[in-house]
Design a protein around this motif. Structure first.
Motif, PDB file in Angstrom:
ATOM      1  N   VAL A 528      -1.167  -0.283   0.445  1.00  0.00           N
ATOM      2  CA  VAL A 528      -2.135  -0.844   1.379  1.00  0.00           C
ATOM      3  C   VAL A 528      -2.336  -2.342   1.158  1.00  0.00           C
ATOM      4  O   VAL A 528      -3.031  -2.992   1.948  1.00  0.00           O
ATOM      5  N   THR A 529      -1.779  -2.908   0.095  1.00  0.00           N
ATOM      6  CA  THR A 529      -1.679  -4.369  -0.057  1.00  0.00           C
ATOM      7  C   THR A 529      -0.202  -4.704  -0.222  1.00  0.00           C
ATOM      8  O   THR A 529       0.256  -5.134  -1.286  1.00  0.00           O
ATOM      9  N   GLU A 530       0.529  -4.460   0.864  1.00  0.00           N
ATOM     10  CA  GLU A 530       1.980  -4.636   0.837  1.00  0.00           C
ATOM     11  C   GLU A 530       2.379  -6.062   0.540  1.00  0.00           C
ATOM     12  O   GLU A 530       3.470  -6.319   0.017  1.00  0.00           O
ATOM     13  N   ARG A 567     -12.482  -5.011   1.307  1.00  0.00           N
ATOM     14  CA  ARG A 567     -12.277  -5.330  -0.106  1.00  0.00           C
ATOM     15  C   ARG A 567     -11.834  -4.097  -0.895  1.00  0.00           C
ATOM     16  O   ARG A 567     -11.043  -4.215  -1.833  1.00  0.00           O
ATOM     17  N   SER A 568     -12.317  -2.924  -0.532  1.00  0.00           N
ATOM     18  CA  SER A 568     -11.880  -1.707  -1.232  1.00  0.00           C
ATOM     19  C   SER A 568     -10.395  -1.447  -0.995  1.00  0.00           C
ATOM     20  O   SER A 568      -9.680  -0.989  -1.902  1.00  0.00           O
ATOM     21  N   ARG A 569      -9.908  -1.741   0.208  1.00  0.00           N
ATOM     22  CA  ARG A 569      -8.469  -1.585   0.464  1.00  0.00           C
ATOM     23  C   ARG A 569      -7.665  -2.562  -0.374  1.00  0.00           C
ATOM     24  O   ARG A 569      -6.622  -2.201  -0.935  1.00  0.00           O
ATOM     25  N   TRP A 570      -8.122  -3.798  -0.490  1.00  0.00           N
ATOM     26  CA  TRP A 570      -7.424  -4.770  -1.328  1.00  0.00           C
ATOM     27  C   TRP A 570      -7.399  -4.313  -2.783  1.00  0.00           C
ATOM     28  O   TRP A 570      -6.360  -4.403  -3.454  1.00  0.00           O
ATOM     29  N   MET A 571      -8.524  -3.834  -3.296  1.00  0.00           N
ATOM     30  CA  MET A 571      -8.573  -3.427  -4.698  1.00  0.00           C
ATOM     31  C   MET A 571      -7.736  -2.179  -4.946  1.00  0.00           C
ATOM     32  O   MET A 571      -7.074  -2.052  -5.979  1.00  0.00           O
ATOM     33  N   LYS A 572      -7.753  -1.256  -3.997  1.00  0.00           N
ATOM     34  CA  LYS A 572      -6.902  -0.076  -4.137  1.00  0.00           C
ATOM     35  C   LYS A 572      -5.431  -0.479  -4.190  1.00  0.00           C
ATOM     36  O   LYS A 572      -4.653   0.041  -5.010  1.00  0.00           O
ATOM     37  N   GLY A 573      -5.045  -1.414  -3.331  1.00  0.00           N
ATOM     38  CA  GLY A 573      -3.665  -1.885  -3.359  1.00  0.00           C
ATOM     39  C   GLY A 573      -3.318  -2.597  -4.654  1.00  0.00           C
ATOM     40  O   GLY A 573      -2.204  -2.450  -5.175  1.00  0.00           O
ATOM     41  N   TYR A 574      -4.241  -3.382  -5.197  1.00  0.00           N
ATOM     42  CA  TYR A 574      -3.989  -4.058  -6.472  1.00  0.00           C
ATOM     43  C   TYR A 574      -3.783  -3.045  -7.589  1.00  0.00           C
ATOM     44  O   TYR A 574      -2.891  -3.205  -8.449  1.00  0.00           O
ATOM     45  N   THR A 693     -12.175   6.025  -5.809  1.00  0.00           N
ATOM     46  CA  THR A 693     -12.344   7.343  -5.193  1.00  0.00           C
ATOM     47  C   THR A 693     -11.207   7.648  -4.227  1.00  0.00           C
ATOM     48  O   THR A 693     -10.668   8.766  -4.201  1.00  0.00           O
ATOM     49  N   GLU A 694     -10.802   6.654  -3.434  1.00  0.00           N
ATOM     50  CA  GLU A 694      -9.741   6.876  -2.458  1.00  0.00           C
ATOM     51  C   GLU A 694      -8.382   7.056  -3.128  1.00  0.00           C
ATOM     52  O   GLU A 694      -7.517   7.750  -2.576  1.00  0.00           O
ATOM     53  N   ILE A 695      -8.172   6.430  -4.271  1.00  0.00           N
ATOM     54  CA  ILE A 695      -6.902   6.628  -4.969  1.00  0.00           C
ATOM     55  C   ILE A 695      -6.725   8.093  -5.334  1.00  0.00           C
ATOM     56  O   ILE A 695      -5.618   8.643  -5.272  1.00  0.00           O
ATOM     57  N   VAL A 696      -7.801   8.745  -5.691  1.00  0.00           N
ATOM     58  CA  VAL A 696      -7.738  10.160  -6.057  1.00  0.00           C
ATOM     59  C   VAL A 696      -7.615  11.040  -4.817  1.00  0.00           C
ATOM     60  O   VAL A 696      -6.832  11.995  -4.795  1.00  0.00           O
ATOM     61  N   LEU A 697      -8.347  10.710  -3.760  1.00  0.00           N
ATOM     62  CA  LEU A 697      -8.418  11.595  -2.603  1.00  0.00           C
ATOM     63  C   LEU A 697      -7.392  11.257  -1.525  1.00  0.00           C
ATOM     64  O   LEU A 697      -6.735  12.155  -0.988  1.00  0.00           O
ATOM     65  N   ARG A 698      -7.232   9.998  -1.161  1.00  0.00           N
ATOM     66  CA  ARG A 698      -6.283   9.603  -0.110  1.00  0.00           C
ATOM     67  C   ARG A 698      -5.761   8.202  -0.421  1.00  0.00           C
ATOM     68  O   ARG A 698      -6.271   7.201   0.084  1.00  0.00           O
ATOM     69  N   PRO A 699      -4.737   8.132  -1.261  1.00  0.00           N
ATOM     70  CA  PRO A 699      -4.264   6.825  -1.751  1.00  0.00           C
ATOM     71  C   PRO A 699      -3.642   5.946  -0.675  1.00  0.00           C
ATOM     72  O   PRO A 699      -3.598   4.731  -0.835  1.00  0.00           O
ATOM     73  N   PHE A 700      -3.169   6.532   0.457  1.00  0.00           N
ATOM     74  CA  PHE A 700      -2.484   5.721   1.464  1.00  0.00           C
ATOM     75  C   PHE A 700      -3.353   5.472   2.690  1.00  0.00           C
ATOM     76  O   PHE A 700      -2.861   4.964   3.694  1.00  0.00           O
ATOM     77  N   HIS A 701      -4.611   5.808   2.608  1.00  0.00           N
ATOM     78  CA  HIS A 701      -5.489   5.590   3.758  1.00  0.00           C
ATOM     79  C   HIS A 701      -5.701   4.098   3.976  1.00  0.00           C
ATOM     80  O   HIS A 701      -5.963   3.344   3.036  1.00  0.00           O
ATOM     81  N   TRP A 702      -5.575   3.675   5.236  1.00  0.00           N
ATOM     82  CA  TRP A 702      -5.699   2.265   5.593  1.00  0.00           C
ATOM     83  C   TRP A 702      -7.016   2.065   6.325  1.00  0.00           C
ATOM     84  O   TRP A 702      -7.182   2.502   7.464  1.00  0.00           O
ATOM     85  N   ASP A 703      -7.968   1.386   5.667  1.00  0.00           N
ATOM     86  CA  ASP A 703      -9.239   1.053   6.301  1.00  0.00           C
ATOM     87  C   ASP A 703      -9.019  -0.171   7.182  1.00  0.00           C
ATOM     88  O   ASP A 703      -8.930  -1.299   6.691  1.00  0.00           O
TER      89      ASP A 703
END
Length: 741
Positions: A528-530, A567-574, A693-703
């Motif tokens: 999600v932070t390609e 910001r949560s999408r950026w941090m999940k991608g990092y 939380t999203e990494i555990v439940l849905r790691p590829f979800h794009w907000d």
């Protein structure tokens, strides 16, 4: 009666004025000839024709007894030469006869004359196109279509006449049998030659192509399963439509896994990585519950270390940037003379949209400001095939001929990088750029990109432009967001680029050499932070990213909920990027080297830990009120004064760096708001919790970030004012200036 002249009266003088010392026979003959020539010139005798006679043999004066036969030219007698190898000398080149095969020459009518005779183009329009062709080096037919001087249909028909071929009829209704036969032509050859099996007439297959000049190469590589083939010319738009229909599903599947598996996040599908992360978080929580004082003490110490390292990295970036300016300018590395010598390249811009019909008109207007030759500009608006509302809005926007819509077939995951991987198959340029829907780039941005790529070494594979906001005065959050971006794109990224560290790319105003982009596998469809991940993969292959001195204005997120989602999408991608590249630490160390390896750890995991441990550092404020804190046990004598001084120094340094990042004229008025940045970054704690939380439940979800909600459609005046102001004050680079190496 003519006077008789005695030919033997006197000896003719030689060149030195003395008598020639010749043998008797030779001297007598020469005296006779000289006397006769003198008498003839004086008119005393008439030349008497003499019958042909045998050559006179004259003995050589210096070698008595040897005679020669006079001749006009001595025949050349080649003398054989024998070459001997000298000991210790390099071996001689072995030459062999070179055989040349002359291609058959076919005289064809110029396409311009065909179009002119058919009335498809005016004479003035043809002259303009020919003048542009000398400058741009494009095919004349493409130039006429891109400039609107001729229609795509007329140019296709003229190509058919020029090459003695027919024009492909509209694609017939496809059948499973013919589609299976058509797919025998490999997709790589389809994209290279722009050719597709079009129809089947009897036992012959019709191959439609947009490049009739390459039919000889294509016919040599056709698979035998297609049988005997006929060839026809087809328009670019018809070819793209048929390519979507025939190979769209296959290209969509390939777009999902273009990056090698060991460098991709898609291995998390098995939930192995997510389960491990969840287990680690549960273990840390259990330790904190079982040993609360010890856990808080160690967490506080870790937070202090991470805070120091992060501020140290920003300070090093600022020092490097200022050192570069003292050495001659951080953004003055391009020689304009060299840039002007080469022709401009074709640039393809990918603009992903998703359910954003309201921004179509504004997008067209902003991209139309780009000062770049339209025949060399290829803007692809990338939308999902089922996003009908956006496609309808684009159809009503009356897009120019240099803008086109690329629909992406359905697939998983439905992310921006997957869509761009698919659209890359349709790109026509040698440089690939990325813009977001709300972007407003500087007018001369593409010319700067082309100039830098023409003069930069081949190892420079990517140029990252600066990002700024055109709505900084919307509210407090937009002001803080603008301050953060000013620090990141004007201080941190240029500084770490000069330090030689890994550059985590931003998601827009990116430009790649197409060859390098395809060599590294383009974008990871599951990350999600390609952009940040792509920057790491470029660095691992020894390629460099430079920060280009040009600015793109976009819309700042001005609402707390929208900000936390983004910001949560950026941090999940990092987090995912850090985890993927640390699967094999030895390989990462070998690819990056020690300095960049540790820099990568600090840039990615350091940023996450700084946010995670921020509440722990806030907990030390209880010491100011005389309350106990576990970290007091590790302080000298239990005195909290050293810790208070440490926080004071770190806060002052953080504030000073934030002000230094706002040094440009249009940012200076925001410096007063830097004192509130600690409250702004408090929201990041909520974002990192959501990311974990999203990494555990849905790691590829794009907000998805909603564009146009915070003044995007009503900011034309602000955009023009900012761009004109930066150009007037010289805040952007001088013409021909380059990038931070």
């Amino acid at each position: 009666m003519p006077k008789v002249f005695d030919l033997h009266a006197a000896d003719p003088p030689d060149r030195n004025g003395s008598a020639a010392r010749l043998s008797d026979g030779a001297g007598s003959l020469l005296r006779e000839q000289a006397a006769f020539r003198s008498a003839t010139r004086a008119g005393q005798v008439a030349p008497i024709p003499t019958p042909p006679r045998d050559p006179v043999v004259v003995p050589f004066p210096s070698l008595p007894g040897r005679s020669v036969t006079p001749s006009l030219r001595r025949p050349f007698q080649p003398r054989p030469i024998t070459l001997y190898d000298i000991p210790g000398s390099p071996p001689r080149f072995q030459t062999s006869a070179v055989r040349f095969r002359r291609a058959p020459y076919v005289r064809r009518l110029p396409i311009g004359k065909i179009l002119l005779d058919n009335g498809a183009v005016s004479e003035a329009g043809l002259r303009r196109a020919l003048a542009m062709q000398k400058e741009l080096g494009l095919r004349l037919g493409d130039l006429l279509v891109q400039t609107g001087e001729a229609s795509d249909t007329d140019v296709t028909a003229a190509l058919g006449l020029q090459y003695g071929m027919g024009v492909a009829l509209p694609a017939p209704r496809t059948t499973p049998a013919f589609d299976a036969l058509a797919r025998h032509l490999p997709l790589a050859q389809v994209l290279e030659f722009r050719a597709l099996p079009w129809s089947r007439i009897g036992s012959r297959t019709t191959i439609a192509t947009t490049r009739p000049d390459r039919i000889d190469e294509l016919s040599a590589q056709l698979p035998p399963t297609l049988g005997d083939c006929n060839f026809a010319v087809v328009s670019e738009s018809a070819f793209d439509a048929r390519l979507h229909a025939l190979h769209g599903a296959a290209m969509a599947r390939a777009a999902e896994c273009r990056v090698p598996e060991h460098e991709s996040c898609r291995r998390l599908r098995a939930r192995g990585g997510a389960t491990m992360l969840a287990a680690g978080l549960v273990a840390l929580l259990a330790l904190a519950i079982a040993f609360p004082a010890g856990a808080l003490r160690f967490a506080t110490l870790a937070g202090l270390i991470v805070l120091t390292l992060n501020i140290g990295l920003r300070a090093a970036a600022l020092w490097s940037l200022r050192q570069g300016r003292r050495d001659g300018g951080a953004f003055c590395t391009v020689r304009t003379a060299r840039a002007a010598a080469a022709p401009l390249p074709v640039i393809t811009i990918l603009v992903p949209l998703h359910r954003e019909p309201e921004i179509a008109t504004a997008l067209t207007k902003r991209l139309s400001r780009l000062d770049y030759p339209r025949p060399l500009l290829d803007i692809c608006i990338v939308v999902e095939a089922d996003d009908q509302i956006t496609r309808d809005a684009l159809a009503q926007a009356n897009l120019p001929v240099w803008m086109r819509v690329i629909p992406v077939p359905d697939g998983q995951p439905r992310t921006k990088p997957r869509a761009m991987n698919y659209a890359l198959n349709f790109a026509r340029g040698s440089i690939i750029g990325i813009y977001d829907a709300e972007d407003a780039p500087a007018a001369d941005q593409l010319r700067r990109v082309a100039a830098r790529f023409q003069t930069a070494p081949l190892e420079v594979a990517c140029l990252q432009g600066r990002l700024d906001y055109y709505n900084p005065t919307r509210n407090w959050m937009s002001r803080c967001f603008t301050i953060e971006y000013a620090n990141w794109f004007r201080m941190v990224l240029p500084g770490i680029a000069r330090l030689g560290l890994v550059v985590p790319l931003g998601g827009t105003t990116l430009f790649f050499r197409r060859s390098a982009l395809e060599a590294v596998g383009a974008w990871d469809a599951h990350n999600v932070t390609e952009d940040a991940d792509l920057g790491v993969r470029l660095a691992r292959r020894g390629l460099r990213t430079e920060i280009l001195d040009t600015t793109t204005l976009e819309e700042a997120n001005a609402h707390p909920i929208a900000w936390v989602k983004q910001r949560s999408r950026w941090m999940k991608g990092y987090i995912l990027t850090w985890a993927v590249h640390n699967r094999e630490p030895r390989a990462l160390w070998r690819d990056l080297g020690p300095k960049r390896f540790f820099g990568f750890q600090l840039q990615f995991m350091g940023a996450i830990l700084n946010t995670v441990l921020m509440p722990v550092l806030w907990s030390t404020i209880v010491l100011a009120f005389g309350l106990w804190h576990p970290i007091r046990d590790w302080l000298p004598g239990g005195n909290a004064l050293p810790l208070a001084l440490f926080f004071a120094v770190m806060t002052a340094a953080n504030l000073g760096l934030a002000m230094a990042g706002c040094s440009t004229p249009h940012h200076r008025k925001l410096r007063i708001w830097t004192i509130t940045m600690e409250l702004y970054f408090a929201l990041a704690t909520l974002a990192v919790a959501k990311a974990l939380t999203e990494i555990v439940l849905r790691p590829f979800h794009w907000d998805k970030t909603v564009h146009g909600s915070f003044g995007g459609d009503d900011s034309s005046a602000e955009i023009d004012t900012l761009h004109n102001g930066m150009a007037t004050l010289g805040e952007t680079a001088r013409p021909g200036s380059g990038a931070t190496p």
